[in-house]
Design a protein around this motif. Sequence first.
Motif, mmCIF file in Angstrom:
data_model
loop_
_atom_site.group_PDB
_atom_site.id
_atom_site.type_symbol
_atom_site.label_atom_id
_atom_site.label_comp_id
_atom_site.label_asym_id
_atom_site.label_seq_id
_atom_site.Cartn_x
_atom_site.Cartn_y
_atom_site.Cartn_z
ATOM 1 N N ARG A 11 26.902 49.245 47.888
ATOM 2 C CA ARG A 11 26.732 49.558 46.469
ATOM 3 C C ARG A 11 26.971 48.338 45.577
ATOM 4 O O ARG A 11 26.230 48.118 44.614
ATOM 5 N N VAL A 12 27.996 47.557 45.887
ATOM 6 C CA VAL A 12 28.290 46.385 45.054
ATOM 7 C C VAL A 12 27.150 45.380 45.126
ATOM 8 O O VAL A 12 26.700 44.846 44.098
ATOM 9 N N PHE A 13 26.659 45.131 46.341
ATOM 10 C CA PHE A 13 25.558 44.179 46.510
ATOM 11 C C PHE A 13 24.316 44.659 45.749
ATOM 12 O O PHE A 13 23.646 43.881 45.079
ATOM 13 N N GLN A 14 24.006 45.956 45.870
ATOM 14 C CA GLN A 14 22.847 46.511 45.158
ATOM 15 C C GLN A 14 23.014 46.400 43.650
ATOM 16 O O GLN A 14 22.052 46.125 42.927
ATOM 17 N N THR A 15 24.234 46.583 43.186
ATOM 18 C CA THR A 15 24.477 46.472 41.743
ATOM 19 C C THR A 15 24.105 45.080 41.240
ATOM 20 O O THR A 15 23.413 44.939 40.218
ATOM 21 N N PHE A 16 24.532 44.064 41.975
ATOM 22 C CA PHE A 16 24.242 42.700 41.528
ATOM 23 C C PHE A 16 22.765 42.342 41.690
ATOM 24 O O PHE A 16 22.227 41.559 40.902
ATOM 25 N N SER A 102 24.812 52.475 42.025
ATOM 26 C CA SER A 102 24.618 51.025 41.857
ATOM 27 C C SER A 102 23.576 50.749 40.787
ATOM 28 O O SER A 102 23.735 49.841 39.963
ATOM 29 N N ALA A 105 25.135 51.548 37.467
ATOM 30 C CA ALA A 105 26.179 50.566 37.161
ATOM 31 C C ALA A 105 25.570 49.258 36.662
ATOM 32 O O ALA A 105 26.081 48.633 35.727
#
Length: 314
Positions: A11-16, A102, A105
């Motif tokens: 999720r964090v990677f997709q957010t960025f 994500s 976000a």
Amino acid sequence: MTEYKTKHRGRVFQTFIYLGKLFRMFLFQNDWKVLPMAAVIAGLVSFTVGKNLFKTMEGTLMGTFALSCICIWNGFFNSIQVICRERAIVKREHRSGLHMTSYVAAHMIYQAFLCILQVVITIGVCLLMKVQFPEGSLITPWPLVDFGLSLFLITYCADMLALLISAFSKTTTTAMTIMPFLLIVQLLFSGAFFSLPEEAMPLTNLTATKWGLTALCAQGDYNSKPMVSVWNNALKMKDVEVEGEKPLLTLFREIEENNMRDDILMKTGELNQNHDYDFDPKIVVKCWGWLLMWTFVYVMITVLLLEMIDLDKR
């Protein structure tokens, strides 16, 4: 037979990843145009209502209502089309492993960036046009920071509401059709500027304008300002004759000659105070809390709608 497993990004990677995409769109697809539009609107409002803002009760109420409208307008235009214009892409990528949390976000971070820039531009334009800002602070040591935080929370709340509408709408046409209705609701149910039936007052709690206007009036120390409308309306009757004389004109002359006008204006303001606008940090914190709560609600509903996007057969 060899079994292949698809490994999806976290999720964090997709957010960025999506955040980078949004900033590229800001630079190369003219999404930056919302910034000069914010400057133009702020300039028009400063020119029309800035003269008496935070100087009189009437000017403070009208000016804070106008500033709230700026924030609502900016927030709506920031995100009203951002999801619906790429709905087919979002649906396809969701089936390929996109986490909607994500995706949302990334939009939240990007829209916060836009809202901050718009608030800075709005305050900067107002300063350039010599608009008077509150001199006292309630939350932070800096009055302008307090004021800017209120403007940001109003703008961001409206932005997330527009993001919700964009997630709900299938096309940009639908989203732009819904937006004027939402604008009218926000303006009419501000809770102060328009007289509403008593049974309609609870509905004002649903709008960002009500909490934004209340916070701005409290920060501007509304109840310490003079009220001038009663005096100005009374002046219109100064030439009324009674038995060949003008008693009101004589009275007004005596008041002016004895420098009592300002005292009367302050007394009139004292008699028309609204304690919802007291210069009290508790009022501002309460308003900020309501704005944050509605922002959170809009975000949660947006995520739920997007999680069900595969079921949407419209």
